[in-house]
Design an enzyme around this catalytic site. Structure first.
Site, PDB file in Angstrom:
ATOM      1  N   CYS A 121       0.840  -1.193   0.000  1.00 55.07           N
ATOM      2  CA  CYS A 121       0.000   0.000   0.000  1.00 55.07           C
ATOM      3  C   CYS A 121       0.876   1.244   0.000  1.00 55.07           C
ATOM      4  CB  CYS A 121      -0.908   0.006   1.240  1.00 55.07           C
ATOM      5  SG  CYS A 121      -1.950  -1.455   1.385  1.00 55.07           S
ATOM      6  N   GLY A 148      -0.999   0.568  -4.923  1.00 57.12           N
ATOM      7  CA  GLY A 148      -2.284  -0.042  -4.610  1.00 57.12           C
ATOM      8  C   GLY A 148      -3.387   0.579  -5.438  1.00 57.12           C
ATOM      9  N   ASN A 195       0.706   0.877   6.057  1.00 60.15           N
ATOM     10  CA  ASN A 195       1.323   0.090   4.989  1.00 60.15           C
ATOM     11  C   ASN A 195       2.166  -0.991   5.633  1.00 60.15           C
ATOM     12  OD1 ASN A 195       4.160   0.679   2.806  1.00 60.15           O
ATOM     13  ND2 ASN A 195       2.658  -0.946   2.715  1.00 60.15           N
ATOM     14  N   GLY A 196       1.807  -2.250   5.406  1.00 58.08           N
ATOM     15  CA  GLY A 196       2.590  -3.333   5.973  1.00 58.08           C
ATOM     16  C   GLY A 196       1.734  -4.525   6.326  1.00 58.08           C
ATOM     17  N   CYS A 220      12.734  -4.073   2.793  1.00 60.77           N
ATOM     18  CA  CYS A 220      12.318  -5.079   1.819  1.00 60.77           C
ATOM     19  C   CYS A 220      13.036  -4.832   0.488  1.00 60.77           C
ATOM     20  CB  CYS A 220      10.810  -5.009   1.625  1.00 60.77           C
ATOM     21  SG  CYS A 220      10.199  -6.032   0.263  1.00 60.77           S
ATOM     22  N   TYR A 230      10.851  -3.879  -7.540  1.00 61.52           N
ATOM     23  CA  TYR A 230       9.542  -3.831  -8.170  1.00 61.52           C
ATOM     24  C   TYR A 230       8.616  -2.727  -7.684  1.00 61.52           C
ATOM     25  CZ  TYR A 230       4.876  -5.277  -9.692  1.00 61.52           C
ATOM     26  OH  TYR A 230       3.626  -5.299 -10.239  1.00 61.52           O
ATOM     27  N   SER A 270       8.458  -1.819 -14.416  1.00 66.26           N
ATOM     28  CA  SER A 270       9.618  -2.019 -13.554  1.00 66.26           C
ATOM     29  C   SER A 270      10.715  -2.860 -14.185  1.00 66.26           C
ATOM     30  CB  SER A 270       9.183  -2.614 -12.205  1.00 66.26           C
ATOM     31  OG  SER A 270       8.213  -3.609 -12.378  1.00 66.26           O
ATOM     32  N   ASP A 292      12.356  -9.020 -17.311  1.00 59.57           N
ATOM     33  CA  ASP A 292      11.219  -8.701 -16.446  1.00 59.57           C
ATOM     34  C   ASP A 292      11.723  -8.563 -15.021  1.00 59.57           C
ATOM     35  OD1 ASP A 292       8.644  -8.126 -15.728  1.00 59.57           O
ATOM     36  OD2 ASP A 292       7.796 -10.039 -16.384  1.00 59.57           O
ATOM     37  N   ASP A 293      10.901  -7.911 -14.168  1.00 61.24           N
ATOM     38  CA  ASP A 293      11.340  -7.675 -12.794  1.00 61.24           C
ATOM     39  C   ASP A 293      11.307  -8.931 -11.949  1.00 61.24           C
ATOM     40  OD1 ASP A 293       8.517  -7.856 -11.578  1.00 61.24           O
ATOM     41  OD2 ASP A 293       8.301  -6.269 -13.059  1.00 61.24           O
ATOM     42  N   CYS A 320       6.112 -14.281   1.538  1.00 56.68           N
ATOM     43  CA  CYS A 320       6.483 -13.118   2.339  1.00 56.68           C
ATOM     44  C   CYS A 320       5.422 -12.902   3.409  1.00 56.68           C
ATOM     45  CB  CYS A 320       6.592 -11.870   1.463  1.00 56.68           C
ATOM     46  SG  CYS A 320       6.921 -10.362   2.398  1.00 56.68           S
ATOM     47  N   CYS A 324      15.806  -7.262   3.626  1.00 52.65           N
ATOM     48  CA  CYS A 324      15.173  -8.563   3.828  1.00 52.65           C
ATOM     49  C   CYS A 324      15.016  -9.229   2.474  1.00 52.65           C
ATOM     50  CB  CYS A 324      13.807  -8.411   4.496  1.00 52.65           C
ATOM     51  SG  CYS A 324      12.866  -9.961   4.605  1.00 52.65           S
ATOM     52  N   CYS A 341      11.838 -13.849   0.867  1.00 57.01           N
ATOM     53  CA  CYS A 341      11.065 -14.509  -0.189  1.00 57.01           C
ATOM     54  C   CYS A 341      11.969 -15.252  -1.163  1.00 57.01           C
ATOM     55  CB  CYS A 341      10.191 -13.504  -0.926  1.00 57.01           C
ATOM     56  SG  CYS A 341      11.061 -12.046  -1.518  1.00 57.01           S
TER      57      CYS A 341
END
Length: 459
Positions: A11, A38, A112-113, A249, A255, A296, A358-359, A395, A446, A449
């Site tokens: 978000c 978002g 956001n999170g 992140c 991205y 991206s 691609d991203d 994630c 981090c 993922c």
């Protein structure tokens, strides 16, 4: 089980204090700049003479708000939010900001999170009689702040106490009748910065939103920091600062963020260029042209072309009125969006050996569709390169990475993925190269993922 959780969220938040008023309009432009974070719902809450009102709905910022609505909102403070569904379902009740009325007054909260301990929080709050009106963890944060406020001297003290209860990622805006508060989780998973425009003080997820309202970047909010604005005065509370390792992140750089944003001192565009360059070194290709998948993937494709000395070309024309397929909440919506989102520029790819950058490759369905499009428009060969490593783990902190049974890299080896998407070759950026793409960042990152190693115990 955690493996069966719903898709995570990403978000955008924006907030402004301006004694000159009309903060709703500034929030509108800020949210417009953050629309990429978002596209499902949006909202703005404002403070007029210590009275908090709000307007929110499903849809894009430009669809939800118009001049009449913004004029009625006004405000000397405003908090805004753009969202797509996550732990909560896609419905108007889950749109933010969340406005809460309780014994001490009103609060507006935008978040956001994603919280790891939301189930524990929900149980604790239920025992005290809390009745949830939404299915978001934002409401749990709001109730926790309200609960703590009953035993503290100020809203900021309540936010300070609340942070001690929260486990996970959160960049947070809290607006009371007198104060505008910005806070960030102690790990600093999600970006949050502060800017100024004359007497106005602004908080935003990305610097591009500051640019959109003519504000000057001042600094990033530190992980664990609480910044309080009251009548133009700024106060910082650092009780939780420095208690955890700063782990931004990494997918913000790969991205989520806009390429013209700067996160923790690192240009997002430059990070993607570097990702493309390292990708070219790790997985070179004998080809005639390098193209990027909008948006991206473009910067990474430029980096790949520059490093490999293969010409860069515009391979796709994008329908600008279609949202990002990766953050659509259902697989059917993602596939339908791809069909009308991109069209191939035939003159770039016809009879060419093409490197398509691609991203990321998550489920593989989008990549398969795009490779097919390129072949339909005459590409002789299609060599797919991903500027992110293979996604191997979900994630838990707010990125839209599904459970392992939906991740293509968990189902197939590299040759299997190549066959699935119909490419002539395939290559992914290595995990070791991630640390090299953010040389200017004042933080760690981090990569759970990709590696399965998380900075927080998720059990």
């Amino acid at each position: 089980m955690l493996e069966n959780r719903k898709i995570g969220e990403e978000c955008g938040i924006f907030a402004i204090y301006d004694p000159q008023g009309d903060c709703a309009r500034s929030a509108y432009y800020g949210l417009f700049a953050l629309q990429h974070r978002g596209q499902e719902s949006c909202g703005i809450a404002v403070n007029n003479n210590r009275n908090i009102t709000h307007y929110k709905d499903m849809g894009l910022v430009s669809d939800v708000f118009n001049d009449e609505i913004l004029s009625k909102l006004g405000g000397t403070m405003a908090a805004g939010h753009v969202r797509y569904s996550t732990t909560g379902e896609s419905m108007r009740e889950n749109a933010q900001p969340l406005v809460l009325r309780y014994s001490k007054g009103n609060l507006a909260i935008a978040h956001n999170g994603n919280l790891v301990n939301k189930e524990t929080l929900a149980k604790e709050l239920s025992v005290t009689g809390a009745i949830f009106q939404t299915t978001t963890d934002t409401e749990m944060i709001a109730y926790t702040i309200a609960k703590e406020r009953l035993n503290t001297k100020s809203v900021e003290d309540a936010v300070e106490k609340t942070i001690g209860h929260l486990k996970g990622s959160f960049s947070l805006i809290v607006m009371s009748p007198q104060k505008l508060i910005a806070a960030r989780d102690p790990w600093g998973f999600r970006p949050l910065c502060m800017g100024k425009r004359g007497e106005a003080i602004i908080f935003a997820s990305e610097t591009c939103a500051l640019d959109a309202v003519g504000a000057k970047f001042i600094r990033n909010i530190e992980p664990g920091e609480i910044v309080v604005v009251k009548d133009g005065e700024i106060k910082s509370i650092k009780t939780h600062v420095g208690k955890k390792a700063h782990t931004m992140c990494i997918f913000e750089y790969l991205y989520f963020a806009r390429p013209d944003s700067v996160i923790e001192g690192q240009s997002v565009h430059d990070s993607r260029m570097l990702a493309g360059k390292y990708l070219a070194r790790e997985y070179p290709a004998d080809a005639d042209v390098v193209i990027g998948v909008p948006d991206s993937g473009l910067s990474a494709a430029m980096g790949f072309a520059e490093e490999s000395v293969i010409p860069y070309g515009i391979g796709f024309v994008k329908n600008k009125y279609i949202g990002r397929t990766f953050i659509q909440p259902s697989q059917a919506m993602r596939e339908n969006s791809v069909r009308i989102k991109l069209n191939v520029l035939k003159s770039t790819v016809e009879n060419k050996r093409v490197v398509m950058v691609d991203d990321s490759i998550v489920r593989g369905t989008t990549s398969k569709r795009i490779v097919s499009l390129l072949r339909n428009f005459g590409a002789k060969e299609v060599h797919v390169r991903s500027s992110a490593p293979p996604f191997m783990w979900p994630c838990y902190f707010g990125t839209d990475i599904p459970s392992r049974d939906q991740l293509v890299a968990c189902k197939y080896d590299m040759e299997g993925i190549r066959n699935l998407i119909g490419a002539d070759s395939i290559g992914f950026l290595s995990i070791d190269s991630l640390k090299k793409i953010i040389p200017g960042a004042s933080c760690g990152y981090c990569d759970g993922c990709f590696s399965g190693k998380y900075p927080i115990d998720i059990k």
